[in-house]
Design a protein around this motif. Structure first.
Motif, PDB file in Angstrom:
ATOM      1  N   GLU A 233       0.830  -1.199   0.000  1.00  0.00           N
ATOM      2  CA  GLU A 233       0.000   0.000   0.000  1.00  0.00           C
ATOM      3  C   GLU A 233       0.873   1.262   0.000  1.00  0.00           C
ATOM      4  N   SER A 234       0.249   2.361  -0.340  1.00  0.00           N
ATOM      5  CA  SER A 234       0.929   3.654  -0.337  1.00  0.00           C
ATOM      6  C   SER A 234       1.628   3.890   1.001  1.00  0.00           C
ATOM      7  N   GLN A 235       2.880   4.324   0.913  1.00  0.00           N
ATOM      8  CA  GLN A 235       3.725   4.675   2.066  1.00  0.00           C
ATOM      9  C   GLN A 235       4.191   3.470   2.883  1.00  0.00           C
ATOM     10  N   SER A 236       3.950   2.243   2.399  1.00  0.00           N
ATOM     11  CA  SER A 236       4.517   1.077   3.071  1.00  0.00           C
ATOM     12  C   SER A 236       6.030   1.059   2.863  1.00  0.00           C
ATOM     13  N   ASN A 237       6.769   0.745   3.904  1.00  0.00           N
ATOM     14  CA  ASN A 237       8.213   0.622   3.785  1.00  0.00           C
ATOM     15  C   ASN A 237       8.535  -0.786   3.302  1.00  0.00           C
ATOM     16  N   HIS A 238       9.267  -0.900   2.192  1.00  0.00           N
ATOM     17  CA  HIS A 238       9.477  -2.209   1.583  1.00  0.00           C
ATOM     18  C   HIS A 238      10.816  -2.288   0.840  1.00  0.00           C
ATOM     19  N   GLY A 239      11.315  -3.518   0.727  1.00  0.00           N
ATOM     20  CA  GLY A 239      12.545  -3.776  -0.015  1.00  0.00           C
ATOM     21  C   GLY A 239      12.618  -5.252  -0.360  1.00  0.00           C
ATOM     22  N   ILE A 240      13.004  -5.572  -1.588  1.00  0.00           N
ATOM     23  CA  ILE A 240      13.000  -6.947  -2.088  1.00  0.00           C
ATOM     24  C   ILE A 240      14.419  -7.419  -2.370  1.00  0.00           C
ATOM     25  N   LYS A 241      14.641  -8.741  -2.193  1.00  0.00           N
ATOM     26  CA  LYS A 241      15.943  -9.314  -2.506  1.00  0.00           C
ATOM     27  C   LYS A 241      15.757 -10.709  -3.106  1.00  0.00           C
ATOM     28  N   ASN A 242      16.722 -11.108  -3.919  1.00  0.00           N
ATOM     29  CA  ASN A 242      16.766 -12.453  -4.483  1.00  0.00           C
ATOM     30  C   ASN A 242      17.375 -13.378  -3.428  1.00  0.00           C
ATOM     31  N   THR A 243      16.649 -14.452  -3.092  1.00  0.00           N
ATOM     32  CA  THR A 243      17.136 -15.351  -2.048  1.00  0.00           C
ATOM     33  C   THR A 243      17.736 -16.643  -2.604  1.00  0.00           C
ATOM     34  N   SER A 244      17.788 -16.777  -3.930  1.00  0.00           N
ATOM     35  CA  SER A 244      18.264 -18.026  -4.534  1.00  0.00           C
ATOM     36  C   SER A 244      19.636 -17.845  -5.175  1.00  0.00           C
ATOM     37  N   ASP A 245      20.181 -18.950  -5.664  1.00  0.00           N
ATOM     38  CA  ASP A 245      21.482 -18.930  -6.348  1.00  0.00           C
ATOM     39  C   ASP A 245      21.331 -18.739  -7.850  1.00  0.00           C
ATOM     40  N   GLN A 246      20.123 -18.422  -8.297  1.00  0.00           N
ATOM     41  CA  GLN A 246      19.842 -18.162  -9.699  1.00  0.00           C
ATOM     42  C   GLN A 246      19.229 -16.769  -9.836  1.00  0.00           C
ATOM     43  N   PRO A 247      19.306 -16.160 -11.027  1.00  0.00           N
ATOM     44  CA  PRO A 247      18.624 -14.877 -11.216  1.00  0.00           C
ATOM     45  C   PRO A 247      17.126 -15.005 -10.987  1.00  0.00           C
ATOM     46  N   THR A 248      16.498 -13.935 -10.581  1.00  0.00           N
ATOM     47  CA  THR A 248      15.055 -13.887 -10.413  1.00  0.00           C
ATOM     48  C   THR A 248      14.509 -12.713 -11.205  1.00  0.00           C
ATOM     49  N   THR A 249      13.271 -12.867 -11.710  1.00  0.00           N
ATOM     50  CA  THR A 249      12.670 -11.837 -12.553  1.00  0.00           C
ATOM     51  C   THR A 249      11.239 -11.582 -12.093  1.00  0.00           C
ATOM     52  N   TYR A 250      10.823 -10.317 -12.109  1.00  0.00           N
ATOM     53  CA  TYR A 250       9.466  -9.989 -11.662  1.00  0.00           C
ATOM     54  C   TYR A 250       8.979  -8.688 -12.314  1.00  0.00           C
ATOM     55  N   PHE A 251       7.651  -8.601 -12.461  1.00  0.00           N
ATOM     56  CA  PHE A 251       7.005  -7.350 -12.822  1.00  0.00           C
ATOM     57  C   PHE A 251       6.925  -6.460 -11.587  1.00  0.00           C
ATOM     58  N   ALA A 252       7.102  -5.176 -11.781  1.00  0.00           N
ATOM     59  CA  ALA A 252       6.798  -4.195 -10.742  1.00  0.00           C
ATOM     60  C   ALA A 252       5.936  -3.110 -11.382  1.00  0.00           C
ATOM     61  N   PHE A 253       4.784  -2.849 -10.789  1.00  0.00           N
ATOM     62  CA  PHE A 253       3.978  -1.755 -11.299  1.00  0.00           C
ATOM     63  C   PHE A 253       3.326  -1.017 -10.136  1.00  0.00           C
ATOM     64  N   LYS A 254       3.249   0.292 -10.301  1.00  0.00           N
ATOM     65  CA  LYS A 254       2.741   1.134  -9.227  1.00  0.00           C
ATOM     66  C   LYS A 254       1.906   2.273  -9.813  1.00  0.00           C
ATOM     67  N   TRP A 255       1.031   2.799  -8.953  1.00  0.00           N
ATOM     68  CA  TRP A 255       0.089   3.809  -9.438  1.00  0.00           C
ATOM     69  C   TRP A 255      -0.287   4.783  -8.326  1.00  0.00           C
ATOM     70  N   LYS A 256      -0.766   5.942  -8.745  1.00  0.00           N
ATOM     71  CA  LYS A 256      -1.358   6.910  -7.827  1.00  0.00           C
ATOM     72  C   LYS A 256      -2.440   7.691  -8.569  1.00  0.00           C
TER      73      LYS A 256
END
Length: 256
Positions: A233-256
């Protein structure tokens, strides 16, 4: 009599929306969504509620079998949509014109356009549909001025290396419902974080394509893999990391 029925329908619709609850930040796992089969397709209801900037937000996934009939052509009076191809090949028909989207292809659909979706591949077609309406007035001309409906295949985007992997930009623009709607695909190298935990006014979804990740959201850690997604949600404090030994891929989309 017709007008009376229309008024009753509108009141019923307003009542349903009034009962919707805020969607909480966290993780949603693909395997938790019950698949319901109806003929040549399956559907998975994922979420429905409201958020800081939206008075209606829903997400579901549909799987069309090989040779399935296309979805019923329709236009949304005051709903905007994002459609993301998870697997398979989709033909998008809009106002009689067809475009092909493959895996990780995206349809950003403005309201009031007649459209239908069809599996034209030789494997099942699975796609996510995100439907939403802004708390602020809809602005169709704003969408038209920024390009209207967009259809983007991943192979038409440019991969730009970063210090922790790479990124593909899909779009960053205003739409009929959003002052800003931004979407990209990130690839993270093994065992690295995307960035330090941060927060912003936009609400954000991170939809996993491949690999395994962990995300801190307001001090709590969540994990996700392909098909899962994080909701911040808006103003949530967040941070993502890859936890595996292989590359990871993801969509990120945001709006206001």
């Amino acid at each position: 009599m017709k007008n009376i029925f229309l008024l009753l329908f509108c009141f019923m619709t307003i009542s349903v929306f009034a009962q919707l609850q805020p969607i909480k930040s966290g993780v949603f796992h693909w395997n938790d969504f019950e698949a319901k089969t109806n003929g040549d397709r399956q559907s998975r209801a994922i979420l429905q509620g409201v958020s800081t900037h939206l008075d209606y937000l829903s997400m579901h996934a549909t799987t069309q079998a090989v040779g399935a009939a296309p979805s019923t052509a329709h236009a949304n009076a005051d709903i905007e949509e994002l459609v993301i191809v998870k697997e398979g090949v989709m033909e998008v028909m809009i106002e009689g014109n067809g475009t092909i989207l493959g895996p990780n292809g995206v349809l950003s659909l403005m309201p009031q356009q007649m459209h239908s979706l069809k599996n034209v591949g030789d494997t099942p077609l699975t796609y996510y549909v995100i439907r939403y309406r802004s708390k602020k007035p809809m602005k169709i001309q704003r969408s038209v001025d920024s390009g209207g409906t967009l259809m983007i295949n991943m192979d038409s985007t440019i991969y730009k290396p970063t210090s922790v992997g790479g990124v593909r930009s899909y779009f960053d623009r205003p739409t009929a419902m959003c002052e800003r709607l931004e979407m990209h695909v990130t690839t993270l190298d093994k065992k690295v974080a995307s960035h330090e935990p941060h927060e912003h006014v936009e609400t954000e979804i991170i939809l996993m394509i491949s690999g395994e990740t962990a995300q801190m959201i307001d001090g709590k850690e969540y994990t996700a893999k392909a098909g899962d997604f994080y909701f911040m949600e808006s103003q949530s404090n967040h941070g993502i990391k890859n936890t595996s030994d292989q590359p990871t891929t993801y969509f990120a989309f945001k709006w206001k």
